[in-house]
Motif scaffolding. Structure first.
Motif, PDB file in Angstrom:
ATOM      1  N   TYR A 107      11.503  -2.416 -22.322  1.00  0.00           N
ATOM      2  CA  TYR A 107      10.955  -1.770 -23.513  1.00  0.00           C
ATOM      3  C   TYR A 107      11.963  -0.836 -24.168  1.00  0.00           C
ATOM      4  N   ALA A 108      12.844  -0.239 -23.399  1.00  0.00           N
ATOM      5  CA  ALA A 108      13.922   0.546 -24.001  1.00  0.00           C
ATOM      6  C   ALA A 108      14.784  -0.379 -24.868  1.00  0.00           C
ATOM      7  N   TYR A 109      15.058  -1.568 -24.363  1.00  0.00           N
ATOM      8  CA  TYR A 109      15.828  -2.555 -25.119  1.00  0.00           C
ATOM      9  C   TYR A 109      15.067  -3.006 -26.371  1.00  0.00           C
ATOM     10  N   LEU A 110      13.798  -3.411 -26.198  1.00  0.00           N
ATOM     11  CA  LEU A 110      13.018  -3.916 -27.328  1.00  0.00           C
ATOM     12  C   LEU A 110      12.898  -2.889 -28.454  1.00  0.00           C
ATOM     13  N   THR A 111      12.601  -1.650 -28.099  1.00  0.00           N
ATOM     14  CA  THR A 111      12.410  -0.630 -29.128  1.00  0.00           C
ATOM     15  C   THR A 111      13.727  -0.237 -29.790  1.00  0.00           C
ATOM     16  N   ASN A 112      14.828  -0.384 -29.084  1.00  0.00           N
ATOM     17  CA  ASN A 112      16.132  -0.143 -29.683  1.00  0.00           C
ATOM     18  C   ASN A 112      16.491  -1.262 -30.670  1.00  0.00           C
ATOM     19  N   GLU A 113      16.195  -2.503 -30.270  1.00  0.00           N
ATOM     20  CA  GLU A 113      16.502  -3.665 -31.116  1.00  0.00           C
ATOM     21  C   GLU A 113      15.574  -3.767 -32.329  1.00  0.00           C
ATOM     22  N   VAL A 149      10.416 -12.682 -29.742  1.00  0.00           N
ATOM     23  CA  VAL A 149      11.767 -12.916 -29.231  1.00  0.00           C
ATOM     24  C   VAL A 149      12.100 -14.379 -29.482  1.00  0.00           C
ATOM     25  N   ASP A 150      13.293 -14.617 -30.038  1.00  0.00           N
ATOM     26  CA  ASP A 150      13.678 -16.001 -30.332  1.00  0.00           C
ATOM     27  C   ASP A 150      14.180 -16.727 -29.076  1.00  0.00           C
ATOM     28  N   ARG A 151      14.531 -17.987 -29.221  1.00  0.00           N
ATOM     29  CA  ARG A 151      14.964 -18.828 -28.091  1.00  0.00           C
ATOM     30  C   ARG A 151      16.252 -18.333 -27.432  1.00  0.00           C
ATOM     31  N   TYR A 152      16.946 -17.413 -28.087  1.00  0.00           N
ATOM     32  CA  TYR A 152      18.202 -16.887 -27.555  1.00  0.00           C
ATOM     33  C   TYR A 152      18.021 -15.542 -26.860  1.00  0.00           C
ATOM     34  N   GLY A 153      16.774 -15.083 -26.778  1.00  0.00           N
ATOM     35  CA  GLY A 153      16.482 -13.829 -26.097  1.00  0.00           C
ATOM     36  C   GLY A 153      16.633 -12.601 -26.971  1.00  0.00           C
ATOM     37  N   LYS A 154      16.763 -12.796 -28.280  1.00  0.00           N
ATOM     38  CA  LYS A 154      16.920 -11.680 -29.207  1.00  0.00           C
ATOM     39  C   LYS A 154      15.568 -11.288 -29.805  1.00  0.00           C
ATOM     40  N   ALA A 155      15.262  -9.999 -29.725  1.00  0.00           N
ATOM     41  CA  ALA A 155      14.043  -9.480 -30.349  1.00  0.00           C
ATOM     42  C   ALA A 155      14.256  -9.503 -31.855  1.00  0.00           C
ATOM     43  N   MET A 196      26.545  -9.020 -25.349  1.00  0.00           N
ATOM     44  CA  MET A 196      25.361  -8.421 -25.943  1.00  0.00           C
ATOM     45  C   MET A 196      24.152  -8.765 -25.074  1.00  0.00           C
ATOM     46  N   PRO A 197      23.399  -7.773 -24.646  1.00  0.00           N
ATOM     47  CA  PRO A 197      22.243  -8.058 -23.784  1.00  0.00           C
ATOM     48  C   PRO A 197      21.139  -8.794 -24.549  1.00  0.00           C
ATOM     49  N   SER A 198      20.295  -9.430 -23.778  1.00  0.00           N
ATOM     50  CA  SER A 198      19.121 -10.104 -24.338  1.00  0.00           C
ATOM     51  C   SER A 198      17.938  -9.830 -23.424  1.00  0.00           C
ATOM     52  N   VAL A 199      16.783 -10.253 -23.846  1.00  0.00           N
ATOM     53  CA  VAL A 199      15.575 -10.103 -23.037  1.00  0.00           C
ATOM     54  C   VAL A 199      15.766 -10.767 -21.671  1.00  0.00           C
ATOM     55  N   TYR A 200      16.547 -11.839 -21.662  1.00  0.00           N
ATOM     56  CA  TYR A 200      16.747 -12.601 -20.421  1.00  0.00           C
ATOM     57  C   TYR A 200      17.501 -11.826 -19.344  1.00  0.00           C
ATOM     58  N   ASP A 201      18.111 -10.706 -19.709  1.00  0.00           N
ATOM     59  CA  ASP A 201      18.880  -9.917 -18.753  1.00  0.00           C
ATOM     60  C   ASP A 201      18.011  -8.977 -17.917  1.00  0.00           C
ATOM     61  N   PHE A 202      16.712  -8.929 -18.199  1.00  0.00           N
ATOM     62  CA  PHE A 202      15.834  -7.980 -17.525  1.00  0.00           C
ATOM     63  C   PHE A 202      14.977  -8.650 -16.451  1.00  0.00           C
ATOM     64  N   LEU A 218       6.364 -13.858 -27.066  1.00  0.00           N
ATOM     65  CA  LEU A 218       5.621 -12.772 -27.691  1.00  0.00           C
ATOM     66  C   LEU A 218       5.335 -11.779 -26.575  1.00  0.00           C
ATOM     67  N   ILE A 219       6.014 -10.632 -26.614  1.00  0.00           N
ATOM     68  CA  ILE A 219       5.888  -9.615 -25.572  1.00  0.00           C
ATOM     69  C   ILE A 219       4.959  -8.526 -26.095  1.00  0.00           C
ATOM     70  N   VAL A 220       3.927  -8.213 -25.304  1.00  0.00           N
ATOM     71  CA  VAL A 220       2.857  -7.317 -25.751  1.00  0.00           C
ATOM     72  C   VAL A 220       2.524  -6.305 -24.664  1.00  0.00           C
ATOM     73  N   ASN A 221       2.414  -5.021 -25.042  1.00  0.00           N
ATOM     74  CA  ASN A 221       1.885  -4.036 -24.098  1.00  0.00           C
ATOM     75  C   ASN A 221       0.365  -4.039 -24.244  1.00  0.00           C
ATOM     76  N   THR A 222      -0.316  -4.221 -23.154  1.00  0.00           N
ATOM     77  CA  THR A 222      -1.758  -4.460 -23.172  1.00  0.00           C
ATOM     78  C   THR A 222      -2.541  -3.347 -22.479  1.00  0.00           C
ATOM     79  N   ALA A 223      -3.852  -3.372 -22.688  1.00  0.00           N
ATOM     80  CA  ALA A 223      -4.766  -2.438 -22.022  1.00  0.00           C
ATOM     81  C   ALA A 223      -6.153  -3.064 -22.004  1.00  0.00           C
ATOM     82  N   SER A 224      -6.885  -2.817 -20.944  1.00  0.00           N
ATOM     83  CA  SER A 224      -8.194  -3.442 -20.740  1.00  0.00           C
ATOM     84  C   SER A 224      -9.369  -2.684 -21.354  1.00  0.00           C
TER      85      SER A 224
END
Length: 159
Positions: free
Chosen positions: A107-113, A132-138, A1-7, A28-34
């Protein structure tokens, strides 16, 4: 099973970085803008990062220009803005797409999870947040309106 750590993602300075570097940390993964109405959230994101980093936490910022063209600058402009205006010390990455055919695989992974409201996967606006937890799971997704400080208890419970 993939995790955030695979990217892998390019940092704001253009270097490729495996997210495996953050293995074992709560993220905490965030899409940002200035140039967004939510841009002041950088201040709270930085405060969370400073508060919890010693305990194994990191905020990861991913600039995105897909929403109202509110991140028009290049990496150098973005880095300077974040540093000078908000004293950001958490990792920033190169500008990416979070939706559509060119969406970054992370982000494809995060939005799917963690789909959003009514099961919709698309990111609706800047400053959408994924925990995302310590195991890389969103494990959770929060919209732009959720202030970063409102996530402190959730983050602390995962540390």
């Amino acid at each position: 099973m993939p995790s955030v750590y695979d990217f892998t993602a390019a940092t704001i300075t253009g270097e490729k970085l495996s997210l495996g570097t953050f293995k074992g940390q709560v993220l905490l993964i965030v899409n940002t803008a200035s140039a967004c109405g939510f841009t002041p959230q950088y201040e709270s994101l930085q405060a969370l990062h400073q508060q919890f980093a010693p305990r194994g936490f990191a905020v990861l910022g991913f600039p995105c220009n897909q929403f109202g063209r509110q991140e028009p600058g290049d990496s150098r402009d973005i880095a300077a803005f974040c540093s000078q205006r908000y004293a950001v010390s958490f990792p920033l990455f190169a500008k990416i797409d979070v939706n559509g055919a060119k969406a970054h695989p992370l982000y494809a992974y995060l939005t799917n999870e963690q789909p959003g409201f009514l099961g919709l996967k698309a990111i609706k606006w800047n400053f959408t947040k994924f925990i995302v937890d310590r195991y890389g799971k969103a494990i959770a997704r929060y919209g732009s309106m959720t202030k970063p400080e409102a996530l402190a208890k959730k983050i602390e419970s995962l540390l």
